[in-house]
Scaffold this motif. Structure first.
Motif, PDB file in Angstrom:
ATOM      1  N   GLN A  70       0.827  -1.200   0.000  1.00  8.47           N
ATOM      2  CA  GLN A  70       0.000   0.000   0.000  1.00  8.47           C
ATOM      3  C   GLN A  70       0.867   1.257   0.000  1.00  8.47           C
ATOM      4  O   GLN A  70       0.560   2.247  -0.676  1.00  8.47           O
ATOM      5  N   ALA A  73       1.925   1.895  -3.470  1.00 12.02           N
ATOM      6  CA  ALA A  73       0.827   2.491  -4.238  1.00 12.02           C
ATOM      7  C   ALA A  73       0.687   3.974  -3.919  1.00 12.02           C
ATOM      8  O   ALA A  73       0.433   4.797  -4.820  1.00 12.02           O
ATOM      9  N   PHE A  99       1.887  -6.190  -4.724  1.00 13.06           N
ATOM     10  CA  PHE A  99       1.533  -4.969  -5.445  1.00 13.06           C
ATOM     11  C   PHE A  99       0.936  -5.296  -6.810  1.00 13.06           C
ATOM     12  O   PHE A  99      -0.089  -4.734  -7.207  1.00 13.06           O
ATOM     13  N   PHE A 103      -2.759  -4.129  -7.368  1.00  6.36           N
ATOM     14  CA  PHE A 103      -2.786  -2.877  -8.133  1.00  6.36           C
ATOM     15  C   PHE A 103      -2.368  -3.159  -9.579  1.00  6.36           C
ATOM     16  O   PHE A 103      -1.388  -2.596 -10.082  1.00  6.36           O
ATOM     17  N   LEU A 106      -1.283  -0.592 -12.279  1.00  8.92           N
ATOM     18  CA  LEU A 106      -0.053   0.174 -12.106  1.00  8.92           C
ATOM     19  C   LEU A 106       1.198  -0.581 -12.576  1.00  8.92           C
ATOM     20  O   LEU A 106       2.271  -0.002 -12.626  1.00  8.92           O
TER      21      LEU A 106
END
Length: 258
Positions: A70, A73, A99, A103, A106
């Protein structure tokens, strides 16, 4: 979850092109990836020190891999990074794996180096014991035992520059920062995350790394939908440091391939 702020983090960036975020491992810092400097001719290299490592302060409370993910991010948002390649070694590989799973928008491509998504029970107990030992005696007391795990016998015997660099980083590591990271590794269970990764993935390991890493590499390649394997012969856990030319060739080819 533990809130890990980004305000204390110093970002180290160099080069131009697609961002390539490089995550270091336990007891090292952003300097682990100094060897990646040649990649700045085609990528914008982005590095930072994980909590309790290098210049990033030791967190006030325990954290998990999901908290490090997190935090990454949050860094992406703060830096305006819309999408990047991500490569992580050891602890950094767990952060990269989580990650990419959580996410996906990304992450363009992913490289997992020396990464174990979940340690066997006896090794999880070992991480807890190591955390306690470091709190008693400091990280420096572990260095002699870690070098033969990280490097080939020849590199250790000849005290090659990568070995000296690793020793220096470990000797400077804050005891509590190292211990908290050990506890995060002991608690890590990313088995459910691996099948969720949609990014093309390179799983890299040293040819003579410990069994837990080798077995994990096989499992990751079999479990992540778009994964391929690569090994660097004659190296152990810190293959990137011992044979940077081989590691960078693999990373360059992977991140630039059509």
């Amino acid at each position: 979850m533990t809130d890990l702020p980004i305000a204390p983090i110093v970002l180290h960036a160099a080069g131009w092109g697609t961002p390539l975020v490089l995550l270091h491992g336990l007891g090292t810092d952003h300097r682990f990836w100094d060897v990646a400097a040649p990649l700045a001719d085609v990528f914008r290299l982005v590095r930072y020190d994980l909590p309790g490592h290098g210049a990033t302060p030791v967190p006030a409370e325990p954290y998990g891999i999901e908290d490090l993910s997190q935090q990454l991010a949050d860094l992406f948002r703060a830096q305006g990074i819309g999408r990047a390649h991500v490569a992580g070694w050891s602890l950094g590989g767990l952060v990269a794996l989580h990650f990419a799973a959580h996410f996906p928008a990304l992450v363009d491509r992913l490289a997992l180096i020396g990464t174990v998504p979940r340690y066997p029970a006896e090794l999880r107990d070992g991480w807890a014991a190591r955390a306690a030992a470091v709190r008693r005696n400091g990280v420096g007391a572990l260095v002699d035992d870690l070098m033969p795990i990280w490097f080939s016998d020849r590199a250790v015997h000849e005290a090659e520059p990568p070995v000296q660099a690793a020793r220096a980083m470990l000797a400077a590591a804050p005891a509590e920062g190292y211990a908290l990271a050990c506890e995060a590794l002991a608690a890590a269970d990313l088995l459910a995350e691996a099948p969720r990764v949609t990014a093309r993935t390179l799983v890299m390991s040293g040819g003579d790394d410990v069994a837990s890493v080798t077995e994990a590499a096989h499992w990751l390649v079999a479990t992540i939908p778009h994964a391929t394997a690569a090994t660097i012969p004659g190296t152990r856990h810190a293959a990137v440091l011992e044979r940077p030319e081989a590691a960078l060739r693999l990373l360059r080819d992977f991140f630039t391939a059509d």
